[in-house]
Design a protein around this motif. Structure first.
Motif, PDB file in Angstrom:
ATOM      1  N   TYR A  37       0.792  -1.228   0.000  1.00 41.19           N
ATOM      2  CA  TYR A  37       0.000   0.000   0.000  1.00 41.19           C
ATOM      3  C   TYR A  37       0.831   1.289   0.000  1.00 41.19           C
ATOM      4  CZ  TYR A  37      -3.445  -3.459   1.365  1.00 41.19           C
ATOM      5  OH  TYR A  37      -4.242  -4.571   1.398  1.00 41.19           O
ATOM      6  N   ILE A  38       2.115   1.208   0.311  1.00 37.73           N
ATOM      7  CA  ILE A  38       2.942   2.411   0.410  1.00 37.73           C
ATOM      8  C   ILE A  38       3.873   2.525  -0.792  1.00 37.73           C
ATOM      9  CG2 ILE A  38       4.701   3.612   1.757  1.00 37.73           C
ATOM     10  CD1 ILE A  38       3.553   2.402   4.277  1.00 37.73           C
ATOM     11  N   GLU A  39       3.777   3.666  -1.461  1.00 40.45           N
ATOM     12  CA  GLU A  39       4.674   3.965  -2.582  1.00 40.45           C
ATOM     13  C   GLU A  39       5.826   4.842  -2.082  1.00 40.45           C
ATOM     14  OE1 GLU A  39       4.169   2.662  -5.505  1.00 40.45           O
ATOM     15  OE2 GLU A  39       2.164   1.836  -5.125  1.00 40.45           O
ATOM     16  N   LYS A  40       6.946   4.809  -2.803  1.00 45.30           N
ATOM     17  CA  LYS A  40       8.109   5.603  -2.391  1.00 45.30           C
ATOM     18  C   LYS A  40       7.835   7.110  -2.438  1.00 45.30           C
ATOM     19  CE  LYS A  40      12.071   2.582  -2.844  1.00 45.30           C
ATOM     20  NZ  LYS A  40      11.345   1.481  -2.356  1.00 45.30           N
ATOM     21  N   SER A  41       6.854   7.508  -3.235  1.00 45.62           N
ATOM     22  CA  SER A  41       6.517   8.932  -3.349  1.00 45.62           C
ATOM     23  C   SER A  41       5.568   9.403  -2.252  1.00 45.62           C
ATOM     24  CB  SER A  41       5.880   9.209  -4.717  1.00 45.62           C
ATOM     25  OG  SER A  41       4.703   8.425  -4.886  1.00 45.62           O
ATOM     26  N   ASP A  42       5.067   8.475  -1.426  1.00 48.84           N
ATOM     27  CA  ASP A  42       4.079   8.822  -0.409  1.00 48.84           C
ATOM     28  C   ASP A  42       4.692   9.619   0.731  1.00 48.84           C
ATOM     29  OD1 ASP A  42       1.988   7.615  -1.724  1.00 48.84           O
ATOM     30  OD2 ASP A  42       2.098   5.743  -0.582  1.00 48.84           O
ATOM     31  N   LYS A  43       3.944  10.607   1.168  1.00 48.38           N
ATOM     32  CA  LYS A  43       4.304  11.395   2.344  1.00 48.38           C
ATOM     33  C   LYS A  43       3.644  10.738   3.556  1.00 48.38           C
ATOM     34  CE  LYS A  43       4.122  16.167   4.064  1.00 48.38           C
ATOM     35  NZ  LYS A  43       3.564  17.520   3.795  1.00 48.38           N
ATOM     36  N   ILE A  44       4.449  10.367   4.557  1.00 47.54           N
ATOM     37  CA  ILE A  44       3.984   9.553   5.680  1.00 47.54           C
ATOM     38  C   ILE A  44       4.029  10.337   6.987  1.00 47.54           C
ATOM     39  CG2 ILE A  44       4.413   7.470   7.042  1.00 47.54           C
ATOM     40  CD1 ILE A  44       5.722   6.241   4.562  1.00 47.54           C
ATOM     41  N   LEU A  45       2.958  10.195   7.780  1.00 47.79           N
ATOM     42  CA  LEU A  45       2.946  10.662   9.173  1.00 47.79           C
ATOM     43  C   LEU A  45       2.852   9.448  10.071  1.00 47.79           C
ATOM     44  CD1 LEU A  45       2.597  12.873  11.424  1.00 47.79           C
ATOM     45  CD2 LEU A  45       0.126  12.615  11.091  1.00 47.79           C
ATOM     46  N   GLU A  46       3.738   9.372  11.068  1.00 47.87           N
ATOM     47  CA  GLU A  46       3.585   8.344  12.090  1.00 47.87           C
ATOM     48  C   GLU A  46       3.248   9.001  13.412  1.00 47.87           C
ATOM     49  OE1 GLU A  46       5.500   4.371  14.106  1.00 47.87           O
ATOM     50  OE2 GLU A  46       6.821   5.608  12.869  1.00 47.87           O
ATOM     51  N   THR A  47       2.125   8.600  14.005  1.00 47.32           N
ATOM     52  CA  THR A  47       1.736   9.087  15.320  1.00 47.32           C
ATOM     53  C   THR A  47       2.052   7.996  16.338  1.00 47.32           C
ATOM     54  OG1 THR A  47      -0.555   8.284  15.065  1.00 47.32           O
ATOM     55  CG2 THR A  47      -0.093  10.535  14.363  1.00 47.32           C
ATOM     56  N   GLY A  48       2.598   8.397  17.492  1.00 45.83           N
ATOM     57  CA  GLY A  48       3.035   7.408  18.471  1.00 45.83           C
ATOM     58  C   GLY A  48       4.199   6.601  17.933  1.00 45.83           C
ATOM     59  N   ALA A  49       5.206   7.291  17.417  1.00 40.51           N
ATOM     60  CA  ALA A  49       6.311   6.632  16.714  1.00 40.51           C
ATOM     61  C   ALA A  49       7.297   5.929  17.642  1.00 40.51           C
ATOM     62  CB  ALA A  49       7.060   7.657  15.860  1.00 40.51           C
ATOM     63  N   GLY A  50       7.154   6.080  18.948  1.00 43.55           N
ATOM     64  CA  GLY A  50       8.110   5.468  19.861  1.00 43.55           C
ATOM     65  C   GLY A  50       9.500   6.020  19.611  1.00 43.55           C
ATOM     66  N   THR A  51      10.472   5.139  19.469  1.00 44.01           N
ATOM     67  CA  THR A  51      11.835   5.586  19.194  1.00 44.01           C
ATOM     68  C   THR A  51      12.153   5.581  17.701  1.00 44.01           C
ATOM     69  OG1 THR A  51      12.695   3.357  19.609  1.00 44.01           O
ATOM     70  CG2 THR A  51      12.682   4.903  21.466  1.00 44.01           C
TER      71      THR A  51
END
Length: 266
Positions: A37-51
């Motif tokens: 589902y994830i392409e290299k061009s995708d802009k990603i937000l991670e919430t609760g990313a830990g370390t």
């Protein structure tokens, strides 16, 4: 939220996903499922990313990634990693997954929420978390929500420590779906649990269509000694089987961690 911050200020989250072969299943399976589902061009937000284990992975893959966490200590760890690896495509910020006001509507192609739902014991907080994660996600974008299964927690704890082998504890987990540090049953910190059916029903009330609901560590965390005693070659065979079976509905509910993947409605 102070309870959660205080816990993670003392707990070393960094090695959790890599500590043993059984632990690595969650990380490897999450990547395996998301690669569709994830392409290299995708802009990603991670919430609760830990370390930052996942955020750094996708930044290394070439994605533009924003990593956020509630715990200042975690944010500093990710910042130091990004600096040490000279990652110009990884932005790090302090944020509560229930309130992402610093991020604009429809601004990310993918939102990874791979930890917050473990700890939101208040239903309003859980609702706000999903609303906010969807708000910043573009229409048609991918939302990935990690959750912990009720029946794994019960199956694990009832045999691990007989103090939990009570009808009250079982009913608390099955009916309330959460445990708090001050309720007398706590074994971790404030924590929340779903069955696969319950998470689908809950997320079905939001603006998202289900794509996947899969077991990320499967039976590996219920049988850790057997998995950890496999040779590296044997483990690769077992992992291949796990990848092939992780979508099997009869297994999902006994996995410690599971992953719901959905697409925001257009």
């Amino acid at each position: 939220m102070e309870t959660i911050i205080n816990y993670y200020n003392k707990y070393d989250e960094e090695p959790r996903l890599m500590r043993t072969k059984a632990n690595t299943l969650e990380f490897e399976t999450t990547k395996y499922l998301l690669k569709y589902y994830i392409e290299k061009s995708d802009k990603i937000l991670e919430t609760g990313a830990g370390t930052g284990r996942y955020s750094l992975h996708y930044a290394n893959e070439g994605n533009c990634v924003t990593a956020t966490d509630l715990v200042p200590r975690h944010v500093e760890i990710i910042k130091n990693k990004a600096l040490g690896n000279k990652m110009n495509n990884l932005t790090v910020g302090l944020a509560n997954a229930t309130n992402l006001e610093k991020y604009a509507d429809n601004s990310f192609d993918v939102v990874l929420c791979l930890g917050p739902m473990y700890h939101l014991t208040n239903i309003k907080d859980r609702e706000n978390c999903i609303k906010e994660n969807l708000r910043v996600l573009k229409p048609g974008g991918i939302l990935a929500i990690a959750y912990i299964n009720k029946h794994y927690i019960l199956s694990n704890l009832l045999f691990k420590d007989k103090k939990f082998l009570t009808n009250d504890f079982i009913d608390k987990v099955l009916t309330d779906g959460y445990l708090s540090e001050d309720d007398g049953f706590n074994f971790w910190t404030d924590s929340c649990y779903y069955t696969p059916k319950e998470i689908e029903e809950f997320l079905g009330t939001f603006n998202v269509n289900k794509l996947e609901n899969a077991a990320t560590d499967g039976l590996g965390r219920l049988l850790p000694e057997k998995v950890n005693n496999l040779s590296d070659e044997e483990f690769e065979v077992y992992k291949n089987y796990h990848f092939k079976s992780c979508r099997e509905e009869s297994i999902v509910g006994y996995s410690n961690h599971a992953l719901y993947i959905g697409r925001k409605k257009l």
